[in-house]
Design a protein around this motif. Structure first.
Motif, PDB file in Angstrom:
ATOM      1  N   SER A   1     -12.217  25.747 -39.937  1.00  0.00           N
ATOM      2  CA  SER A   1     -12.035  25.254 -41.282  1.00  0.00           C
ATOM      3  C   SER A   1     -10.650  24.640 -41.398  1.00  0.00           C
ATOM      4  O   SER A   1      -9.718  25.002 -40.682  1.00  0.00           O
ATOM      5  CB  SER A   1     -12.272  26.389 -42.281  1.00  0.00           C
ATOM      6  OG  SER A   1     -11.103  27.002 -42.695  1.00  0.00           O
ATOM      7  N   LEU A   2     -10.529  23.717 -42.310  1.00  0.00           N
ATOM      8  CA  LEU A   2      -9.263  23.015 -42.481  1.00  0.00           C
ATOM      9  C   LEU A   2      -8.288  23.861 -43.291  1.00  0.00           C
ATOM     10  O   LEU A   2      -8.649  24.481 -44.285  1.00  0.00           O
ATOM     11  CB  LEU A   2      -9.482  21.690 -43.211  1.00  0.00           C
ATOM     12  CG  LEU A   2     -10.287  20.620 -42.473  1.00  0.00           C
ATOM     13  CD1 LEU A   2     -10.510  19.438 -43.392  1.00  0.00           C
ATOM     14  CD2 LEU A   2      -9.588  20.187 -41.209  1.00  0.00           C
ATOM     15  N   GLY A   3      -7.038  23.852 -42.856  1.00  0.00           N
ATOM     16  CA  GLY A   3      -5.993  24.534 -43.615  1.00  0.00           C
ATOM     17  C   GLY A   3      -5.579  23.681 -44.804  1.00  0.00           C
ATOM     18  O   GLY A   3      -5.998  22.525 -44.944  1.00  0.00           O
ATOM     19  N   ALA A   4      -4.751  24.235 -45.676  1.00  0.00           N
ATOM     20  CA  ALA A   4      -4.314  23.528 -46.885  1.00  0.00           C
ATOM     21  C   ALA A   4      -3.587  22.238 -46.534  1.00  0.00           C
ATOM     22  O   ALA A   4      -3.799  21.194 -47.178  1.00  0.00           O
ATOM     23  CB  ALA A   4      -3.426  24.442 -47.733  1.00  0.00           C
ATOM     24  N   ASN A   5      -2.726  22.282 -45.503  1.00  0.00           N
ATOM     25  CA  ASN A   5      -2.006  21.065 -45.101  1.00  0.00           C
ATOM     26  C   ASN A   5      -2.961  19.999 -44.563  1.00  0.00           C
ATOM     27  O   ASN A   5      -2.806  18.821 -44.846  1.00  0.00           O
ATOM     28  CB  ASN A   5      -0.946  21.384 -44.051  1.00  0.00           C
ATOM     29  CG  ASN A   5       0.248  22.079 -44.653  1.00  0.00           C
ATOM     30  OD1 ASN A   5       0.469  22.007 -45.859  1.00  0.00           O
ATOM     31  ND2 ASN A   5       1.029  22.747 -43.811  1.00  0.00           N
ATOM     32  N   ASP A   6      -3.945  20.460 -43.784  1.00  0.00           N
ATOM     33  CA  ASP A   6      -4.917  19.519 -43.227  1.00  0.00           C
ATOM     34  C   ASP A   6      -5.737  18.866 -44.341  1.00  0.00           C
ATOM     35  O   ASP A   6      -6.009  17.669 -44.312  1.00  0.00           O
ATOM     36  CB  ASP A   6      -5.865  20.229 -42.250  1.00  0.00           C
ATOM     37  CG  ASP A   6      -5.151  20.654 -40.967  1.00  0.00           C
ATOM     38  OD1 ASP A   6      -4.152  20.002 -40.604  1.00  0.00           O
ATOM     39  OD2 ASP A   6      -5.611  21.619 -40.331  1.00  0.00           O
TER      40      ASP A   6
ATOM     41  N   ALA B   1      -4.845  18.476 -47.483  1.00  0.00           N
ATOM     42  CA  ALA B   1      -3.964  17.591 -48.248  1.00  0.00           C
ATOM     43  C   ALA B   1      -3.778  16.276 -47.499  1.00  0.00           C
ATOM     44  O   ALA B   1      -3.792  15.196 -48.108  1.00  0.00           O
ATOM     45  CB  ALA B   1      -2.627  18.271 -48.508  1.00  0.00           C
ATOM     46  N   PHE B   2      -3.606  16.372 -46.196  1.00  0.00           N
ATOM     47  CA  PHE B   2      -3.440  15.172 -45.384  1.00  0.00           C
ATOM     48  C   PHE B   2      -4.713  14.329 -45.408  1.00  0.00           C
ATOM     49  O   PHE B   2      -4.657  13.109 -45.553  1.00  0.00           O
ATOM     50  CB  PHE B   2      -3.061  15.550 -43.942  1.00  0.00           C
ATOM     51  CG  PHE B   2      -2.797  14.357 -43.060  1.00  0.00           C
ATOM     52  CD1 PHE B   2      -1.695  13.543 -43.289  1.00  0.00           C
ATOM     53  CD2 PHE B   2      -3.654  14.024 -42.013  1.00  0.00           C
ATOM     54  CE1 PHE B   2      -1.442  12.434 -42.499  1.00  0.00           C
ATOM     55  CE2 PHE B   2      -3.413  12.918 -41.222  1.00  0.00           C
ATOM     56  CZ  PHE B   2      -2.307  12.121 -41.461  1.00  0.00           C
ATOM     57  N   GLN B   3      -5.887  14.968 -45.293  1.00  0.00           N
ATOM     58  CA  GLN B   3      -7.157  14.232 -45.326  1.00  0.00           C
ATOM     59  C   GLN B   3      -7.347  13.556 -46.684  1.00  0.00           C
ATOM     60  O   GLN B   3      -7.788  12.423 -46.753  1.00  0.00           O
ATOM     61  CB  GLN B   3      -8.338  15.179 -45.033  1.00  0.00           C
ATOM     62  CG  GLN B   3      -9.665  14.443 -44.872  1.00  0.00           C
ATOM     63  CD  GLN B   3      -9.647  13.431 -43.735  1.00  0.00           C
ATOM     64  OE1 GLN B   3      -9.273  13.748 -42.616  1.00  0.00           O
ATOM     65  NE2 GLN B   3     -10.029  12.188 -44.020  1.00  0.00           N
ATOM     66  N   GLU B   4      -6.987  14.242 -47.752  1.00  0.00           N
ATOM     67  CA  GLU B   4      -7.082  13.641 -49.091  1.00  0.00           C
ATOM     68  C   GLU B   4      -6.146  12.428 -49.192  1.00  0.00           C
ATOM     69  O   GLU B   4      -6.489  11.410 -49.779  1.00  0.00           O
ATOM     70  CB  GLU B   4      -6.727  14.669 -50.175  1.00  0.00           C
ATOM     71  CG  GLU B   4      -7.846  15.652 -50.428  1.00  0.00           C
ATOM     72  CD  GLU B   4      -7.458  16.690 -51.488  1.00  0.00           C
ATOM     73  OE1 GLU B   4      -6.608  16.385 -52.358  1.00  0.00           O
ATOM     74  OE2 GLU B   4      -8.026  17.790 -51.426  1.00  0.00           O
ATOM     75  N   TYR B   5      -4.955  12.562 -48.628  1.00  0.00           N
ATOM     76  CA  TYR B   5      -3.992  11.460 -48.612  1.00  0.00           C
ATOM     77  C   TYR B   5      -4.583  10.265 -47.860  1.00  0.00           C
ATOM     78  O   TYR B   5      -4.519   9.122 -48.326  1.00  0.00           O
ATOM     79  CB  TYR B   5      -2.680  11.935 -47.966  1.00  0.00           C
ATOM     80  CG  TYR B   5      -1.696  10.825 -47.678  1.00  0.00           C
ATOM     81  CD1 TYR B   5      -0.991  10.212 -48.717  1.00  0.00           C
ATOM     82  CD2 TYR B   5      -1.471  10.381 -46.374  1.00  0.00           C
ATOM     83  CE1 TYR B   5      -0.084   9.186 -48.457  1.00  0.00           C
ATOM     84  CE2 TYR B   5      -0.578   9.363 -46.102  1.00  0.00           C
ATOM     85  CZ  TYR B   5       0.124   8.763 -47.153  1.00  0.00           C
ATOM     86  OH  TYR B   5       1.003   7.753 -46.896  1.00  0.00           O
ATOM     87  N   LEU B   6      -5.181  10.503 -46.675  1.00  0.00           N
ATOM     88  CA  LEU B   6      -5.797   9.419 -45.895  1.00  0.00           C
ATOM     89  C   LEU B   6      -6.952   8.782 -46.665  1.00  0.00           C
ATOM     90  O   LEU B   6      -7.071   7.550 -46.711  1.00  0.00           O
ATOM     91  CB  LEU B   6      -6.309   9.946 -44.546  1.00  0.00           C
ATOM     92  CG  LEU B   6      -5.254  10.274 -43.501  1.00  0.00           C
ATOM     93  CD1 LEU B   6      -5.914  10.828 -42.245  1.00  0.00           C
ATOM     94  CD2 LEU B   6      -4.433   9.042 -43.149  1.00  0.00           C
ATOM     95  N   ASN B   7      -7.794   9.609 -47.270  1.00  0.00           N
ATOM     96  CA  ASN B   7      -8.918   9.084 -48.042  1.00  0.00           C
ATOM     97  C   ASN B   7      -8.425   8.207 -49.189  1.00  0.00           C
ATOM     98  O   ASN B   7      -8.996   7.167 -49.484  1.00  0.00           O
ATOM     99  CB  ASN B   7      -9.791  10.221 -48.580  1.00  0.00           C
ATOM    100  CG  ASN B   7     -10.578  10.900 -47.468  1.00  0.00           C
ATOM    101  OD1 ASN B   7     -10.732  10.364 -46.371  1.00  0.00           O
ATOM    102  ND2 ASN B   7     -11.072  12.091 -47.748  1.00  0.00           N
TER     103      ASN B   7
END
Length: 150
Positions: A1-6, A8-14
């Motif tokens: 599962s993705l951690g909080a930082n991961d 947040a980073f994925q949301e930023y990329l999206n």
């Protein structure tokens, strides 16, 4: 599962992807380099398939190389209408049947792109022409690829 930082980073990329504006700068696209062909300045000719023509005569002593390169190069291009007209015989050597006359449209193309009626003459989709011996297979193939969109 993705951690909080991961996450947040994925949301930023999206967010970047969804809000990006893509621009294509023509100066960054690889341009076709012409060595022996000329651009005609004409629009593409051919309604459903690009018209590609080689014009020779049966007495042309220097046409052999052009014929070989032309015929080898057009293989594999499905979206072209190719013909090799031997003008003094009226025959398209790319067909099995023997024609008796060059169609008027092809005579007009030849006269337009070789006003001095010199052979060999190659016409590629009315955008490019070569009057004289075709000896650069790579250049001709690049023109065909460019015209075919790939």
């Amino acid at each position: 599962s993705l951690g909080a930082n991961d996450m947040a980073f994925q949301e930023y990329l999206n967010d970047l992807i969804n809000n990006s504006k893509i621009e294509i700068f023509l100066e960054n696209i690889e341009k076709l380099t012409l060595e022996s062909f000329e651009e005609t300045g004409d629009e593409l000719c051919g309604e459903e398939k690009l018209i590609v023509r080689l014009y020779t005569t049966s007495t042309c002593k220097v046409c052999g190389t052009s014929v070989e390169i032309f015929e080898d190069s057009i293989k594999g291009f499905g979206n072209i209408d190719a013909a090799h007209w031997v003008l003094d015989k009226g025959d398209d050597l790319l067909t099995l049947k023997e024609e008796k006359a060059v169609p008027k449209d092809d005579v007009a193309l030849f006269k337009k792109y070789s006003p001095d009626k010199l052979v060999p003459t190659i016409v590629a989709a009315c955008k490019y022409k070569r009057v004289g011996v075709l000896d650069d297979a790579e250049e001709f193939r690049n023109i065909l690829k460019n015209l075919a969109g790939g």
